[in-house]
Design an enzyme around this catalytic site. Structure first.
Site, mmCIF file in Angstrom:
data_model
loop_
_atom_site.group_PDB
_atom_site.id
_atom_site.type_symbol
_atom_site.label_atom_id
_atom_site.label_comp_id
_atom_site.label_asym_id
_atom_site.label_seq_id
_atom_site.Cartn_x
_atom_site.Cartn_y
_atom_site.Cartn_z
ATOM 1 N N LYS A 163 -14.343 5.895 9.609
ATOM 2 C CA LYS A 163 -13.813 4.762 8.576
ATOM 3 C C LYS A 163 -15.303 4.504 7.818
ATOM 4 O O LYS A 163 -16.173 4.002 8.789
ATOM 5 C CB LYS A 163 -13.237 3.694 9.081
ATOM 6 C CG LYS A 163 -11.659 4.083 9.590
ATOM 7 C CD LYS A 163 -10.801 4.400 8.422
ATOM 8 C CE LYS A 163 -9.515 4.715 8.936
ATOM 9 N NZ LYS A 163 -8.499 4.960 7.812
ATOM 10 N N LYS A 262 0.859 12.971 5.654
ATOM 11 C CA LYS A 262 1.563 11.928 6.410
ATOM 12 C C LYS A 262 3.217 11.888 6.053
ATOM 13 O O LYS A 262 3.406 11.364 4.790
ATOM 14 C CB LYS A 262 1.007 10.292 6.224
ATOM 15 C CG LYS A 262 -0.316 10.319 6.841
ATOM 16 C CD LYS A 262 -0.538 8.771 6.723
ATOM 17 C CE LYS A 262 -2.145 8.783 7.041
ATOM 18 N NZ LYS A 262 -2.678 7.400 6.813
HETATM 19 O O1 OSB Z 1 -5.833 6.021 6.407
HETATM 20 O O2 OSB Z 1 -5.619 7.586 7.666
HETATM 21 C C1 OSB Z 1 -5.559 6.242 7.414
HETATM 22 C C2 OSB Z 1 -4.151 4.196 10.002
HETATM 23 C C3 OSB Z 1 -3.484 3.268 9.338
HETATM 24 C C4 OSB Z 1 -3.335 3.108 7.907
HETATM 25 C C5 OSB Z 1 -4.188 4.174 7.294
HETATM 26 C C6 OSB Z 1 -4.803 5.201 8.006
HETATM 27 C C7 OSB Z 1 -4.906 4.826 9.325
HETATM 28 C C8 OSB Z 1 -5.693 5.715 10.474
HETATM 29 C C9 OSB Z 1 -5.087 6.110 11.885
HETATM 30 O O3 OSB Z 1 -6.614 6.316 10.176
HETATM 31 C C10 OSB Z 1 -5.372 7.313 12.376
HETATM 32 C C11 OSB Z 1 -4.847 7.515 13.656
HETATM 33 O O4 OSB Z 1 -3.316 7.117 13.679
HETATM 34 O O5 OSB Z 1 -5.023 8.021 14.520
HETATM 35 MG MG MG Z 2 -6.766 7.894 5.386
#
Ligand code: OSB
Ligand code: MG
Length: 368
Positions: A163, A262
């Protein structure tokens, strides 16, 4: 299939470590589960909306309300229901894709259990294991970040996503590259940059990243397409992609070279498969994103990630990366891969005692 009732259940699951992004910090997953009751058996679904509306506009209390007062009445009024029919039955309600996804997932589980077919086979899976990636949140220092990444690589993860946000980008990426060499690496900004930050984002080109995910806000498609003309690193969209139609449009404008799929963000696993199909026809690689799911959502994501167009490792990690005790038997890494469930439906059973112990509220909504 006629629904006889739907249970809405909230569970609190502490994360093994807080997950920090530019959107905020999560240390307890407040998950909303649905249990679909039919005369032919039950099915489980998970609503992945987070506690706060900072990733997209959905959040768990809002999802709970829209399920209880707007979606369930429509679903329970259907004389006959199939998983394919869930989307159309709920189409009069605008938005709320994560809430809708939970219901479709539960109906899919019930229907496929009754017919003895796994979700992976139903969706068209092409493999029985999936490469595991891991998402690493913002850290408070570079040594702490290197320590975390090192532990995940030792565990066998085959791709690391970091991130980033303004002020935490080039230095952490450089440090991870220097320490861990040519590990498969990408960054996710969750829309934290502005089009004026292009020069800073160009500095990331020096690190051979697989992609930069969602640098700008969800509706900044033109800015993403313009950024792509100034960057060598491919741009992947997450928040911007809300349907197969939006994926087709983003690809046609040059805003997305890679798509994060997703199911909860696009309203369900059946629309997620349509996003996959659109991307496959356009030759755009896809990968499966995550939302810190419990074992239920993880099972469904593994089935989706087994489709042929998922050519990049996803945010699909072992249960112990998230939870000390999951509500299903844990998913474990085997040489950096996770097994795709093969049993009917989602292919996993919730563990009754564990679910009961972490339940904070439960309500059964009947068909009359
Ligand atoms: O941006 O992918 C994202 C979790 C909550 C909201 C947004 C994101 C995420 C993650 C989690 O990056 C990744 C995971 O579940 O391993
Ligand atoms: Mg993302």
């Amino acid at each position: 299939m006629k629904l006889t009732g739907v249970e809405l259940r909230r569970v609190h699951l502490p994360l093994v470590a807080p997950f920090r992004t530019g959107l905020g910090e999560t240390s307890v997953r407040d998950a909303l589960l649905v249990r679909i009751l039919t005369p032919d058996g039950e099915g489980w679904g998970e609503c992945t909306a987070m506690t706060e509306p900072t990733y997209t506009s959905e959040y768990v209390d809002g999802a709970h309300h829209v399920l209880r007062h707007h979606l369930l009445p429509r679903l329970l009024a259907q004389p006959e229901l199939t998983a394919e029919g869930v989307g159309p039955a709920l189409a009069a309600v605008m938005g709320h894709p994560m809430a809708k996804c939970a219901l479709e997932m539960g109906v899919l589980d019930a229907e496929l259990r009754a017919t003895g077919v796994s979700l992976a086979d139903h969706l068209g899976a092409a493999r029985d294991t999936v490469e595991a990636g891991v998402a690493v949140g913002l850290a408070s220092s570079i040594p702490e970040l290197l320590d975390t990444v090192g532990r995940y690589l030792d565990a066998g993860y085959r791709r690391v996503k970091l991130k980033i946000q303004p002020g935490w980008d080039v230095e952490p990426v450089r440090a991870v590259r220097e320490r861990f060499g040519d590990v498969a690496l990408h960054v996710d900004a969750n829309g934290g940059y502005r089009p004026g930050d292009t020069q800073q984002l160009r500095r990331l080109d020096a690190f051979a990243l697989l992609m930069i995910e969602q640098p700008f806000a969800a509706d900044e498609l033109a800015a993403h397409a313009e950024l792509a003309r100034h960057l060598h690193t491919p741009i992947c969209l997450d928040e911007s992609i809300t349907s197969a139609a939006s994926a087709a449009f983003a690809i046609s404008t040059g805003a997305a070279a890679i798509v994060n799929i997703k199911a909860p963000r696009v309203g369900g696993y059946l629309e997620a498969r349509r996003v996959h199909d659109v991307c496959a026809r356009a030759g755009v690689p896809v990968w499966c994103g995550g939302m810190l799911e419990t074992g239920l959502g993880r099972a469904a994501n593994l089935a989706l990630a087994a489709l042929p167009g998922f050519t990049l490792p996803g945010d699909l990690s072992a249960s112990d990366r998230y939870y000390r005790t999951d509500i299903t038997p844990p998913f474990v890494l085997r040489n950096g891969y996770l097994d795709v469930p093969t049993r009917p439906g989602l292919g996993v059973d919730v563990i009754g005692d564990v679910v009961e112990a972490c339940t904070t509220s439960v309500e059964l909504v009947g068909s009359d």
